[in-house]
Design a protein around this motif. Structure first.
Motif, PDB file in Angstrom:
ATOM      1  N   ASP A  68      59.304  -5.981  56.484  1.00 37.15           N
ATOM      2  CA  ASP A  68      58.113  -5.497  57.181  1.00 37.15           C
ATOM      3  C   ASP A  68      58.330  -4.076  57.707  1.00 37.15           C
ATOM      4  OD1 ASP A  68      56.717  -7.793  56.702  1.00 37.15           O
ATOM      5  OD2 ASP A  68      57.166  -8.715  58.640  1.00 37.15           O
ATOM      6  N   GLY A  69      59.535  -3.820  58.228  1.00 40.33           N
ATOM      7  CA  GLY A  69      59.827  -2.486  58.733  1.00 40.33           C
ATOM      8  C   GLY A  69      59.812  -1.440  57.632  1.00 40.33           C
ATOM      9  N   VAL A  70      60.407  -1.776  56.492  1.00 35.58           N
ATOM     10  CA  VAL A  70      60.413  -0.846  55.359  1.00 35.58           C
ATOM     11  C   VAL A  70      58.997  -0.635  54.846  1.00 35.58           C
ATOM     12  CG1 VAL A  70      61.240  -0.478  53.005  1.00 35.58           C
ATOM     13  CG2 VAL A  70      62.765  -1.457  54.713  1.00 35.58           C
ATOM     14  N   ARG A  71      58.226  -1.713  54.804  1.00 33.98           N
ATOM     15  CA  ARG A  71      56.840  -1.604  54.337  1.00 33.98           C
ATOM     16  C   ARG A  71      56.025  -0.686  55.248  1.00 33.98           C
ATOM     17  NH1 ARG A  71      55.421  -6.544  54.813  1.00 33.98           N
ATOM     18  NH2 ARG A  71      55.484  -7.309  52.671  1.00 33.98           N
ATOM     19  N   ARG A  72      56.180  -0.859  56.554  1.00 29.48           N
ATOM     20  CA  ARG A  72      55.433  -0.017  57.495  1.00 29.48           C
ATOM     21  C   ARG A  72      55.802   1.452  57.333  1.00 29.48           C
ATOM     22  NH1 ARG A  72      56.342  -4.383  61.095  1.00 29.48           N
ATOM     23  NH2 ARG A  72      58.206  -3.331  61.897  1.00 29.48           N
ATOM     24  N   GLU A  73      57.099   1.716  57.175  1.00 29.27           N
ATOM     25  CA  GLU A  73      57.541   3.099  56.996  1.00 29.27           C
ATOM     26  C   GLU A  73      57.022   3.670  55.677  1.00 29.27           C
ATOM     27  OE1 GLU A  73      59.734   6.547  58.297  1.00 29.27           O
ATOM     28  OE2 GLU A  73      58.714   4.824  59.194  1.00 29.27           O
TER      29      GLU A  73
END
Length: 224
Positions: free
Chosen positions: A123-128
């Motif tokens: 999720d963090g990578v996707r948001r970035e």
């Protein structure tokens, strides 16, 4: 990791690909044959692309085997992409159910510090990725404005030249030249934004590809 190129496994995959047909939605499925050696998803994508298809996803098919979801290159059917836009492949839940994938994910975590099978990490990578993609698109659109202005003013200068108005030609050419310079200068932040977007997902994507390759290599012994 060495792809099992030119092997009986590859030949069997190509045979299945040759015989596959699309359904009414324009989607086709090809089961990935079992292989003693790991074959990367990228290698399969290359084989598919060379034969006029494109991979739009990976699913767990019959008897726990993975299969590629394909569409004909240039088709306009709805995309069948699993996960965020920067990766295509099995869901994390599917990978967690594969022993080889779990072992490879642990190796990736030890070597790189990236926990590929963590929902919060994904999720963090996707948001970035989404944030940087928006920045890249915004900068690209801004860079297009001076390029458009340079082209339009150049066309008007040609019209003014035909009308015998040298003063207008001179002014329009200056505006066109300045706009062209602004366009060239604006390309650098756009290029940097594109590189930053790729770099933000590079480690996770590389780790994910390794885990998927391990799962595909396992693919599983139950298919024997």
């Amino acid at each position: 990791m060495t792809d099992d190129a030119g092997s009986p496994t590859e030949a069997e995959f190509l045979r299945r690909l040759e015989n596959t047909r699309t359904n009414l939605a324009g989607v086709a499925y090809v089961d990935i044959p079992y292989s003693e050696r790991k074959i990367s998803l990228g290698h399969y994508r290359g084989l598919v692309r060379e034969r006029g298809w494109r991979v739009t996803g990976v699913e767990r098919g019959d008897e726990g085997m993975f299969r590629l979801v394909l569409e004909r290159s240039g088709s306009t059917s709805a995309p069948h992409i699993l996960g965020p836009t920067f990766i295509e492949g099995p869901s994390l839940d599917e990978l967690r159910g594969n022993e080889s994938a779990l072992l490879e994910a642990e190796r990736v975590r030890r070597e790189t510090g990236v926990d590929v099978l963590s929902d919060s990490v994904l999720d963090g990578v996707r948001r970035e990725h989404v944030r940087l993609r928006r920045r890249y698109v915004r900068l690209g659109r801004l860079a297009a404005l001076p390029a458009l202005l340079a082209f339009v003013t150049l066309m008007f200068s040609l019209v003014a030249l035909g009308d015998g108005n040298p003063e207008a030609v001179r002014t329009l050419l200056i505006v066109s030249a300045v706009s062209a310079v602004v366009f060239v200068l604006s390309l650098w932040p756009t290029i940097r934004a594109a590189r930053a977007r790729r770099a933000a997902v590079a480690d996770y994507k590389a780790g994910y590809e390794r885990v998927v390759a391990a799962a595909l290599g396992d693919n599983t012994t139950r298919s024997r």
